[in-house]
Design an enzyme around this catalytic site. Structure first.
Site, PDB file in Angstrom:
ATOM      1  CG  HIS A  14      -1.966  -1.058   1.199  1.00 42.18           C
ATOM      2  ND1 HIS A  14      -2.808  -1.279   0.124  1.00 42.18           N
ATOM      3  CD2 HIS A  14      -2.276  -2.001   2.130  1.00 42.18           C
ATOM      4  CE1 HIS A  14      -3.596  -2.324   0.410  1.00 42.18           C
ATOM      5  NE2 HIS A  14      -3.286  -2.779   1.618  1.00 42.18           N
ATOM      6  CG  ASP A  46      -2.923  -8.403   0.914  1.00 45.28           C
ATOM      7  OD1 ASP A  46      -2.062  -8.637   1.784  1.00 45.28           O
ATOM      8  OD2 ASP A  46      -3.953  -7.736   1.136  1.00 45.28           O
ATOM      9  CG  HIS A 100      -6.665  -5.190   1.935  1.00 47.51           C
ATOM     10  ND1 HIS A 100      -6.141  -6.053   2.869  1.00 47.51           N
ATOM     11  CD2 HIS A 100      -7.766  -4.625   2.488  1.00 47.51           C
ATOM     12  CE1 HIS A 100      -6.913  -6.008   3.962  1.00 47.51           C
ATOM     13  NE2 HIS A 100      -7.897  -5.151   3.757  1.00 47.51           N
ATOM     14  CG  ASP A 139      -5.189  -9.816   3.694  1.00 46.87           C
ATOM     15  OD1 ASP A 139      -5.001 -10.346   2.587  1.00 46.87           O
ATOM     16  OD2 ASP A 139      -4.966  -8.604   3.911  1.00 46.87           O
TER      17      ASP A 139
HETATM   18 ZN   LIG Z   1      -4.338  -7.067   2.887  1.00 50.75          ZN
END
Ligand SMILES: [Zn+2]
Ligand SMILES: [Zn+2]
Length: 361
Positions: free
Chosen positions: A128, A165, A167, A253
């Site tokens: 990120h 991931d 996200h 995740d």
């Molecule tokens: Zn994540």
């Protein structure tokens, strides 16, 4: 398939710490390391290497001087925030973050110098972070720094990133949006879900057109639907792009028990993904396969998932096979036709937009 797999580790990885109530638990790397040791996975085919610190010049291959200085100052102060709310500034966070980046660089060096074919830095994957900002528990973007480092030091041109991931890998995508660096991200997507980007229409720009690939997934996406999308998209793109090295962000995740994400994968899917990627690396990238960690907010699950991935990629037979078997999920999340239909639609849309650019149909 041959080759050594490196596990890049440092006891100071636990110092990447945001406090007792923060969902990011840095002891996940240590738990993975301990579990692999206990299973008896480390041997001549799976070796341990120590991470090093990334220096300031290396961080600045991606990050602005302003931002690097800001993190340093905040790290000395040890209070406040590095972004808009998710990533606190704790004492020593600069050094801890530079070590995480250095771990990924060490993995890249080991691969490029031929000491290993594959390497895993469980403390990398901070996807990120952008040039001038931290975000979503990520201070510096080790993946992006490693790409710049591979370009600069080893002259690589074709580098692929596959990010599983839960996200969106927004930082990595943003940094390479105008360049022909292939970034593929599978992630949950929907209203108010962090970070809010990763739509199927985000496909890169200019020379980068067609090289940002996003597979937004609905909540509850389960093994079969996920693997369908993965197999339809990743192998054809990797075979067409022919990367000199494959980097994988292996955030877990997206597991069904993760408290933050809401996707529904099991350990069996992570194993299958590792098998597919490992095979592709040998087939296309001369074995060069750099794996980094990422999200995962139920630490005991993270250790299980990463131990399975690492054992699969290194092709070592654990000395405790019964214990290894125990790591796999017994529960199977429910299949849902509506979710599968949605995923199939997304795959169709994506293929229409992206595949022709790569000469695929
Ligand atoms: Zn994540
Ligand atoms: Zn291999």
């Amino acid at each position: 398939m041959g080759g050594v797999t490196g596990f890049v580790y440092h006891e100071d990885y636990v110092k990447y710490y945001f406090g007792p109530t923060h969902p990011f638990k840095p002891y996940r790397s240590k738990a993975t390391f301990e579990l692999l040791k206990d299973l008896g996975v480390f041997d001549e085919k799976a070796k341990i290497f120590e991470a090093r610190m990334a220096n300031e010049d290396e961080l600045m291959l991606v990050h602005t001087k302003n931002f690097v200085d800001f993190v340093k100052r905040m790290s000395e102060k040890g209070s406040g925030l590095l972004d808009y709310g998710d990533t606190p500034a704790t004492k020593g966070i600069y050094e801890a973050s530079a070590l995480r980046v250095g771990g990924t660089l060490r993995g890249a060096e080991l691969i490029m110098e031929g000491k290993v074919s594959h390497a895993f830095n469980p403390s990398g994957g901070l996807h990120h972070a952008k040039e001038g900002s931290a975000g979503g528990f990520c201070v510096f973007n080790d993946i992006a720094v490693a790409i710049r480092y591979l370009q600069k030091k080893y002259g690589l041109k074709r580098i692929a990133v596959v990010d599983v991931d839960g996200h969106h890998g927004d930082g990595t995508q943003t940094i390479f949006y105008d360049e022909p660096i292939l970034t593929v991200s599978f992630h949950r997507y929907g209203w108010f879900f962090y970070p809010g980007t990763g739509n199927v229409n985000e496909i890169g720009r200019g020379e980068g057109l067609g090289y940002s690939v996003n597979i937004p997934l609905p909540m509850g996406t389960f093994d079969e639907a996920y693997l369908y999308a993965f197999k339809e998209i990743v192998p054809p793109l990797i075979k067409a792009y022919k990367p000199e090295i494959i980097i994988q962000q292996f955030g877990v995740d997206s597991h069904y028990e993760d408290p933050l994400v809401g996707l529904a994968l099991t350990t069996q899917t992570y194993q299958e993904i590792a098998e597919i990627m490992h095979k592709l690396a040998h087939e296309i990238s001369n074995g060069k396969y750099l794996i980094v960690g990422g999200g995962g907010y139920k630490p005991e699950n993270v250790a299980r998932c990463w131990a399975i991935m690492f054992t699969t990629v290194s092709e070592v037979k654990p000395k405790k096979p019964e214990k290894y078997k125990e790591l796999f999920d017994k529960y199977k999340p429910q299949k849902n036709e509506q979710i599968f239909e949605k995923v199939k639609n997304t795959v169709e849309q994506l293929k229409k937009k992206i595949f022709p650019i790569h000469g695929l149909t």
